[in-house]
Design an enzyme around this catalytic site. Structure first.
Site: not given
Ligand code: LLP
Length: 411
Positions: A368, A271-274, A310, A314, A340-341
């Site tokens: 994100y 499940e890649p996102g980033r 971000r 973080y 204003c923060e």
């Molecule tokens: N699968 C599940 C169940 C997740 O909770 C997440 C991310 C992913 C996959 C995807 O993860 P990735 O490949 O993108 O790392 N907002 C934060 C990141 C929060 C991630 C939440 N879960 C940031 O900006 O760094």
């Protein structure tokens, strides 16, 4: 590479970002289509026929980007009925969609059942009870997996760790086994597999492998209890390089994962996102003012923490650069937004050569970024622009003042 300098001017797929800033204004998110596809292919080319890459929609949920990925064969990892509906509009196939999240509502579960998605990933016994009840009521069979808590640290920021024992995510192995037996006895659940996501921005392959080992052992334990699992979902989490750190190469990691799974009769889900969209996007912004005080030089830009949270949330580091290269020497600036923060700081002590009309890019903002933006300080959210080999497409218009007030009643 998608973002490259041509004649000292930063371009996206050959299109000068200066032109995009002129045509669409700032702040604006700009994405490179070819970079997204290249990153996806690095995963997709490494899996076997029945494995799935399920893009994590929470990282970037613009329907045009989801469509781009669906057309390449991507599945999707969703956490709400809103994300699920976006995937369906984008042409995502229900049989390639997994649904995680600790708080699935009745509406979420009903939609997942109606669309017959690949798997609802159960995160608690109470959720299992709710799914059984809804499936019985609707005469449906719910395809489900169990999300486990692996008690493994991702080694990243505490806010993006999800696999620690005290986290709200997943079930312990014992509880998952108990839940699986209950699910089997219910007669309305088809158990597809197990899942575990350690966290985000992982920089070490060993962490991914540790999670895989945990899941493989859990599969064996389930098997001994008479429950056969066909799928292992290792979650997402591969990190990207924001500051020149080493970055894991998905195909390297997946090769090892797939090798380990050979002979186990298990399909893989990732499940890649980033790592797919992060480096494929930037936030384009312009300098509003230079403000020199007794202690600091501030560069006040038109993008704030409402546009990209971000850095404030973080303490995340994003490279910030001018679009045009300058011959002048650099000065040190704190780059801050208009909100204003005091936390509205995009970067501290950055060496830049700025002039009154400077246009800047906040790099690696494709994941994100827009998805976490808000209307704080009554600011309309920025547009999103997708560039595909010289073709510039507006894939989300800038919000207007009317959009800001459109949900307020009795005006
Ligand atoms: N699968 C599940 C169940 C997740 O909770 C997440 C991310 C992913 C996959 C995807 O993860 P990735 O490949 O993108 O790392 N907002 C934060 C990141 C929060 C991630 C939440 N879960 C940031 O900006 O760094």
């Amino acid at each position: 590479m998608s973002f490259l300098e041509v004649n000292n001017s930063l371009c996206v797929e050959g299109v000068p970002l200066l032109d995009i800033a002129r045509d669409y204004g700032t702040p604006a998110y700009v994405y490179s289509s070819s970079q997204i596809i290249k990153n996806f292919d690095n995963y997709f080319s490494s899996i076997r026929k029945d494995d799935k890459i399920c893009f994590s929609v929470k990282s970037n949920s613009n329907i045009h980007i989801l469509e781009l990925l669906a057309n390449k064969g991507s599945g999707f990892d969703v956490v709400s009925s809103g994300e699920l509906r976006k995937c369906l509009i984008a042409g995502g196939k229900p049989e390639n969609i997994v649904f995680s999240g600790v708080g699935k509502s009745i509406e979420d579960i009903e939609l997942a059942l109606k669309e017959e998605i690949f798997s609802i990933n159960i995160e608690s016994e109470a959720e299992l009870d709710r799914i059984i009840e809804i499936a019985k009521k609707n005469g449906a069979i719910a395809q489900c997996s169990f999300r486990l808590n692996p008690d493994i640290s991702a080694g990243s920021h505490p806010f993006v760790e999800t696999g620690g024992k005290s986290s709200k995510f997943g079930l312990s192995k014992t509880n998952a086994l108990g839940a699986a037996k209950k699910a089997e006895n219910s007669g309305v659940i088809k158990i597809k597999g197990i899942a575990s996501h350690v966290g985000s921005q992982i920089s070490k392959k060993e962490i991914v492998i540790k999670n895989l080992d945990f899941l493989m052992q859990t599969k064996k334990d389930f098997q001994e209890a008479g429950i056969i699992l066909n799928n292992i979902n290792i979650g997402g989490g591969l990190g990207i390089s924001y500051k020149g750190e080493d970055q894991l190469i998905p195909s390297d990691v997946l090769k090892e994962v797939v090798d380990k799974l050979a002979l186990t009769n298990t399909n893989l889900i990732v499940e890649p996102g980033r790592s797919i969209v992060g480096k494929a996007g930037i936030l384009l912004t312009k300098l509003e003012y230079l403000k020199r005080t007794e202690t600091s030089n501030f560069a006040i830009i038109d993008a704030g923490m409402n546009d990209l949270i971000r850095p404030s949330l973080y303490n995340a580091w994003h490279n910030i650069r001018t679009i045009e290269k300058s011959e002048n020497s650099n000065e040190e600036f704190n780059i801050v937004g208009p909100i204003c923060e005091s936390a509205d700081v995009m970067g501290e002590k950055r060496g830049l050569s700025l002039t009154k009309d400077s246009i800047l890019a906040i790099l690696d903002a494709g994941a994100y970024g827009h998805v976490m933006s808000s209307n704080y300080n009554s600011r309309p959210r920025p547009p999103e622009i997708l560039v595909d080999d010289c073709e510039v497409r507006l894939i989300r218009r800038r919000e207007s003042f009317q959009d800001l007030i459109s949900t307020q009643t009795n005006l």
